[in-house]
Structures are given as C-alpha cells and as structure tokens.
Motif scaffolding. Structure first.
Motif: not given
Length: 78
Positions: A12-17, A36-41
C-alpha cells in the motif's frame, strides 16, 4: 498471518508492489526476523521522514505478533 500483514502494509505504500518481498529467519531467543525488500526507488516511501513510517510498520507488526504470542523484529533491507 504476520507475513501477509507485512506484505499488505508495504504494498500500500510503494509505487511498484510487484517488487515487495518478505523473507523470514529465526533470530535469537525464539524471535522471528522478517526482512522487507522493496525496489530502490520505493525505499524512502517505506522508511519515511525520520523513519516515522518504518516505526509505524514495526509498531503494527509487533502488536499483531503480541496477539499471536510471538516475538518478531522487522528489518528493511536494501
């Protein structure tokens, strides 16, 4: 259950779920460590200004873990 909660909160927080991934491992004293791993941007969106969003995520996760009788730790990994 906690694994899915962390994924739902983060997506819900990121641009690229599609880049949100959660792994877990056993820590010390029976603690479960969620990574938790998310995209760098999207890293800034998950951490927030002065780490406020990261603190909020950890607070929600610890409350849910307490209800389930577990001890957890949430790490945000680059």
């Amino acid at each position: 259950m906690l694994h899915e909660l962390l994924i739902t909160l983060s997506k819900g927080l990121v641009d690229d779920p599609s880049q949100v991934k959660v792994t877990h491992r056993d820590g010390e004293d029976g603690m479960i460590v969620y990574e938790l791993h998310v995209a760098e941007p999207d890293m800034g969106k998950v951490i927030g200004k002065q780490g406020r969003i990261a603190k909020a995520i950890r607070l929600v996760m610890k409350a849910a873990a307490a209800r389930a009788g577990e001890k957890i730790q949430v790490d945000i990994v680059e």
